[in-house]
Design an enzyme around this catalytic site. Structure first.
Site, PDB file in Angstrom:
ATOM      1  N   CYS A   1      -4.673  -3.839   2.402  1.00 32.52           N
ATOM      2  CA  CYS A   1      -3.624  -4.567   2.000  1.00 32.52           C
ATOM      3  C   CYS A   1      -3.564  -4.516   0.450  1.00 32.52           C
ATOM      4  CB  CYS A   1      -4.118  -5.988   2.480  1.00 32.52           C
ATOM      5  SG  CYS A   1      -2.998  -7.236   2.084  1.00 32.52           S
TER       6      CYS A   1
ATOM      7  N   ARG B   1      -3.584  -8.741  -1.775  1.00 33.50           N
ATOM      8  CA  ARG B   1      -4.415  -9.488  -1.788  1.00 33.50           C
ATOM      9  C   ARG B   1      -4.376 -10.695  -2.756  1.00 33.50           C
ATOM     10  NH1 ARG B   1      -9.361  -5.543  -0.860  1.00 33.50           N
ATOM     11  NH2 ARG B   1      -7.772  -3.821  -1.023  1.00 33.50           N
TER      12      ARG B   1
END
Length: 387
Positions: free
Chosen positions: A77, A80
């Site tokens: 990801c 974040r």
């Protein structure tokens, strides 16, 4: 195996569970400024509970921090930075499919917030699982000639839902799939109401022909096939969302040849020369990204772009360094599929390692054993199995 049998989840051995519990609870205590006395008292509670029952229960505040740290640890990801803002809904008392569905509808409505999307996770009780990989997905219908109407990626999921009793939608390229929710030993299908499936029509600021292609996408990405692991405990039903990065929609969902393969249509709408040396795919891809950003902005729905999110990731790295934590990352996921060399993460290096607490993918439900299913359209029990 009997269609009525759903194997209960098995947890780690007590020693392994206790080791993970202690590791997480020490992290929790450290990050909340708890002193040694408070920390050791909580560890003693958990040790006694594990010795007595073979398991233990996280407090709501501990579960919430674990979910946020799981996002912080997500190596794939790039978004974040706002991990602390994740709203955690402790729904471990909810196990009936009807109740799960009601809470999921609340999740969709509240997370969307009229377009001001905020990150939310809903963590349900034991035995609950959502068979869909995301709460909002379009059907994929395999035709006799091998072509697909809709999203080719979702052909297996669509087949699974059909076997569970779904009659299918009208057969358009953007039919919304129902949810298959497992709980209390059976699976129930639920059709999503229109007000829970906010969709954004894709138009272009300068080229009306792009809008005439009829492309669209959901406003909200809610992952629902990841198991949350915190302190040695697993939560298979923990749907969570952030907001879209425009390349997820334009460069993957719509442009990919294995998905909607929209670039030829976009190129023709733009009047591009389709000769390979004219780089028409590259030019169409850029304009499709422009169209997605324009469309979400026009609809008042929160979305970010690959330049902004990668700059934010650099800020996230700096914050983690100040906190004395190493940032793990899978470089191939952190760089965007559009113009990656123009972003600040292009020349950086990361260690690709999953940490706990974390989110871990589940195998598709249709690859597992049979479970008992209830068809809401007939009220009859049906056995569901993989092909």
């Amino acid at each position: 195996m009997s269609a009525a049998a759903v194997s209960p989840p098995t947890g780690p051995a007590p020693d392994a569970l206790l080791a993970e519990a202690e590791r997480f609870l020490r992290l929790y205590a450290d990050e909340h400024g708890h002193g040694p006395r408070e920390r050791e008292a909580r560890l003693a509670e958990v040790q006694a509970e594990v010795a007595r029952t073979g398991a233990y229960t996280l407090r709501t505040a501990e579960l919430a921090h674990g979910a946020r740290v799981a996002w912080r640890n997500s190596s794939r990801c790039v978004g974040r930075l706002p991990w602390r803002a994740l709203e955690v809904r402790d729904l471990r008392h909810v196990t009936h499919p009807d109740d799960v569905f009601a809470y999921l509808m609340a999740h969709l409505h509240d997370a969307l917030g009229g377009g001001r999307i905020r990150p939310v996770i809903s963590i349900f009780g034991p035995g609950v699982r959502v068979h869909n990989d995301q709460l909002l997905r379009y059907a994929g219908y395999r035709q006799p000639d091998g072509t697909v109407v809709g999203d080719p990626q979702n052909v297996p999921l669509t087949g699974h839902l059909r076997r569970l009793g779904w009659a299918g939608g009208p057969g358009t390229a953007f039919d919304v799939l129902p949810l298959a929710i497992e709980g209390r030993g059976r699976v129930q299908l639920y059709c999503l109401p229109g007000d829970a499936t906010c969709q954004v029509p894709i138009t272009h600021p300068d080229c009306p022909g792009v809008g005439e292609l009829g492309l669209r996408w959901f406003a909200l990405p809610v992952l629902s096939n990841m198991t949350l692991e915190v302190g040695g405990l697993s939560f298979p039903a923990a749907p969570f969302n952030g907001w879209y990065l425009q390349t997820e929609i334009a460069a993957r969902n719509l442009a990919d040849e294995g998905r909607y393969d929209a670039l030829p249509g976009v190129a023709r709408a733009l009047g591009l020369d389709l000769s390979p040396r004219r780089l028409w795919r590259d030019r169409a891809l850029v304009e499709l990204n422009v169209a997605v950003l324009h469309s979400f902005d026009r609809a008042g729905v929160r979305i970010t772009d690959h330049h902004a999110v990668t700059r934010q990731f650099v800020r996230f790295e700096a914050e983690e360094e100040r906190a004395g934590r190493a940032v793990r990352g899978r470089w191939s996921w952190l760089i965007p599929p559009l113009s990656p060399a123009t972003t600040p993460v292009w020349h950086r290096q990361y260690t690709d390692r999953e940490e706990r607490p974390g989110f871990f993918p589940q195998p598709p439900a249709w690859q597992e054993e049979r479970v008992e299913a209830v068809c809401p359209f007939t009220g009859r029990l049906q056995g569901a199995a993989a092909d």
